[in-house]
Write an enzyme that holds these catalytic residues in place. Structure first.
Site, PDB file in Angstrom:
ATOM      1  N   GLY A  87      -1.757  12.461   5.498  1.00 40.78           N
ATOM      2  CA  GLY A  87      -0.778  11.467   5.038  1.00 40.78           C
ATOM      3  C   GLY A  87       0.619  11.672   5.564  1.00 40.78           C
ATOM      4  N   ASP A 130       1.215   2.740   3.669  1.00 41.97           N
ATOM      5  CA  ASP A 130       0.351   3.837   3.201  1.00 41.97           C
ATOM      6  C   ASP A 130       1.204   5.086   2.940  1.00 41.97           C
ATOM      7  OD1 ASP A 130      -1.846   5.269   2.400  1.00 41.97           O
ATOM      8  OD2 ASP A 130      -2.792   5.375   4.377  1.00 41.97           O
ATOM      9  N   ASN A 178      -4.969   9.944   7.508  1.00 40.28           N
ATOM     10  CA  ASN A 178      -6.284   9.319   7.403  1.00 40.28           C
ATOM     11  C   ASN A 178      -6.139   7.837   7.052  1.00 40.28           C
ATOM     12  OD1 ASN A 178      -9.068   9.190   7.419  1.00 40.28           O
ATOM     13  ND2 ASN A 178      -9.243   9.652   5.238  1.00 40.28           N
ATOM     14  N   HIS A 214       0.840  -1.209   0.000  1.00 37.46           N
ATOM     15  CA  HIS A 214       0.000   0.000   0.000  1.00 37.46           C
ATOM     16  C   HIS A 214       0.872   1.255   0.000  1.00 37.46           C
ATOM     17  CE1 HIS A 214      -3.834   2.035   1.786  1.00 37.46           C
ATOM     18  NE2 HIS A 214      -3.120   2.914   1.097  1.00 37.46           N
ATOM     19  N   HIS A 244       1.539   5.226  -2.185  1.00 39.42           N
ATOM     20  CA  HIS A 244       1.062   6.217  -3.156  1.00 39.42           C
ATOM     21  C   HIS A 244       2.289   6.813  -3.833  1.00 39.42           C
ATOM     22  CE1 HIS A 244      -3.077   6.130  -1.589  1.00 39.42           C
ATOM     23  NE2 HIS A 244      -2.492   5.885  -0.432  1.00 39.42           N
ATOM     24  N   ARG A 278       2.126   8.825  -6.642  1.00 42.59           N
ATOM     25  CA  ARG A 278       1.763  10.167  -7.140  1.00 42.59           C
ATOM     26  C   ARG A 278       1.949  10.398  -8.635  1.00 42.59           C
ATOM     27  NH1 ARG A 278      -1.272  10.695  -2.838  1.00 42.59           N
ATOM     28  NH2 ARG A 278      -0.234  11.438  -0.969  1.00 42.59           N
TER      29      ARG A 278
HETATM   30 ZN   LIG Z   1      -6.765   4.732   2.384  1.00 41.45          ZN
END
Ligand SMILES: [Zn+2]
Length: 432
Positions: A331, A312, A285, A62, A64, A66
């Site tokens: 984040g 995350d 979050n 998991h 990100h 971007r």
């Molecule tokens: Zn999420």
């Protein structure tokens, strides 16, 4: 290239075979060729792993990255390099880019960009719904065929239960090697969470900030467990943050419902008490929760209610994080701190055995997303993470390879760090 590498005298930890022994690991042509005692190291590059832990490559299910769309925060290349420096040989990237990964072209783009970067492997996760708007499903079968390993609308919740049901039914019908495509769910009731900034509780009351109640998570997870039971889909819960959600997942598993879950290093290590100074680095979050929740997450990993650790990793620019608290984005980055933070919180404290910790970072994510890797065995690709458990790790933003520095761990001190990452036998020495 025929290069032979022998990783000598390390503590080899392989959860799949329950192996925990001082051994050598030999690598030829990107594959593990031998695991045993006193292996012949003639004509080989020798890595002295005395005092080090030799583990299957860690996989972060998991992150990100971007790209496309927000390359000032992170790119596929910078994120994959950050992963290598964090001890991860592979990452799975969430589709909430701009545009979202809801097309075959976007899946292909990520795979090609990752390949040309040549750092950690990057597996794309495709959107459940078009533009992740929660309204109409993507062409899930085509996305999966192109190389998406799972589906998620992460960052948002699919609030329409009928759409969620249909997504689970479609995912269940898409197979690789007889295993259904997994769905990774960001399960937070958006109506209950609307406007919320941090965990709803004593700290939010003291700070005068709007709260996100625990039940925003438990209500959404309860719904999705019911849908998983109905559809028999392979449902994975991302970034579980509350004690009650852990209990719901534990009960669902005991009933034989096909659910799995991950927890982040920050939810395992920190609580909402960090927010007393209104520092937006702790605005995350789902939010950092109470000490009771934090302890329950550790317990969940220990007893198997939670399967995996995932970061995350959510890069944001300093300019964005410097906004007033209400406007700053949620984040924290996490790839380069996950190993020391989780080692310290879970292993050094005695909550998890070394093997169980390694499993949560390697075998478990590979099993859940049906990825290659996660095991140290002869013939397997040599994706290996070598950890120094005796190192001190002081979190400094200047050391990050990530383009963003928004870490909630800056200034904190932990134990252990990754020292070598091998990706298909290619050795990255991480000593800074
Ligand atoms: Zn999420």
């Amino acid at each position: 290239m025929n290069e032979k590498i022998v990783i000598k005298s390390g503590r080899v930890l392989d959860p799949a075979s329950h192996l925990d022994e001082i051994l050598d690991v030999a690598v030829i042509d990107g594959k593990i060729s031998e695991i045993g005692k006193s292996l012949n190291a003639e004509d080989s590059k020798v890595i002295n792993a005395e005092g080090l832990w030799v583990c299957p490559g860690f996989v972060d299910m998991h992150v990100h990255l971007r790209e496309p769309g927000q390359e000032d925060r992170e790119t596929i290349a910078s994120g994959a390099l950050s992963a290598v420096y964090g001890g991860f040989t592979a990452v799975c990237c969430m589709p909430n880019t701009d545009p979202a990964v809801d097309s075959v072209g976007a899946v292909r783009y990520i795979i090609e960009r990752a390949k040309s970067a040549g750092f950690a492997k990057v597996y794309p996760i495709a959107a459940i719904t078009q533009k992740s708007e929660g309204k109409s499903l993507t062409n899930m079968a085509s996305l999966f065929e192109e190389g998406a390993v799972a589906f998620s609308d992460d960052g948002r919740t699919v609030m329409d239960a009928l759409i969620m049901r249909r997504a689970m039914e479609y995912a269940r019908g898409i197979y690789t090697n007889g295993i259904s495509a997994p769905i990774s769910l960001h399960s937070i009731d958006e109506n209950l969470a609307r406007g919320g900034q941090i965990n709803e509780g004593k700290i939010s009351a003291i700070l005068g900030l709007a709260g996100i109640p625990s039940c925003a998570e438990t209500i959404a997870i309860a719904r999705d467990i019911a849908l998983a039971e109905l559809t028999h889909a392979k449902v994975h819960f991302a970034h579980v943050s509350t004690k009650d959600a852990v209990q719901l997942i534990r009960e669902a598993k005991s009933k034989g419902i096909s659910v799995t879950a991950e927890v982040t290093p920050h939810h395992l290590a920190l609580t909402d008490s960090e927010l007393i100074g209104y520092d937006t680095r702790f605005k995350i979050n789902p939010p950092l929760r109470s000490e009771e929740d934090r302890a329950a997450l550790c317990e969940g990993l220990k007893d198997g209610a939670i399967d995996a650790i995932a970061t995350d990793h959510a890069p944001h620019t300093q300019i964005d994080k410097d906004l007033p608290f209400d406007s700053a984005p949620f984040g924290t980055i996490g790839l380069e701190t996950a190993v020391p933070v989780t080692y310290t919180i879970l292993v050094k404290s005695g909550i998890l055995s070394p093997l169980k910790w390694v499993e949560a970072l390697s075998l478990a994510p590979c099993t859940i997303f049906n990825l290659p890797g996660g095991k140290l065995k002869v013939g397997a690709q040599a994706d290996i993470t070598v950890v120094d458990p005796s190192a001190d790790f002081f979190v400094k933003p200047d050391n990050f390879k990530s383009l963003s520095k928004n870490s909630c761990f800056i200034g904190k001190k932990y134990s252990a760090k990754p020292v070598f990452t091998f990706i298909e036998g290619k050795c990255f020495s991480l000593c800074l």
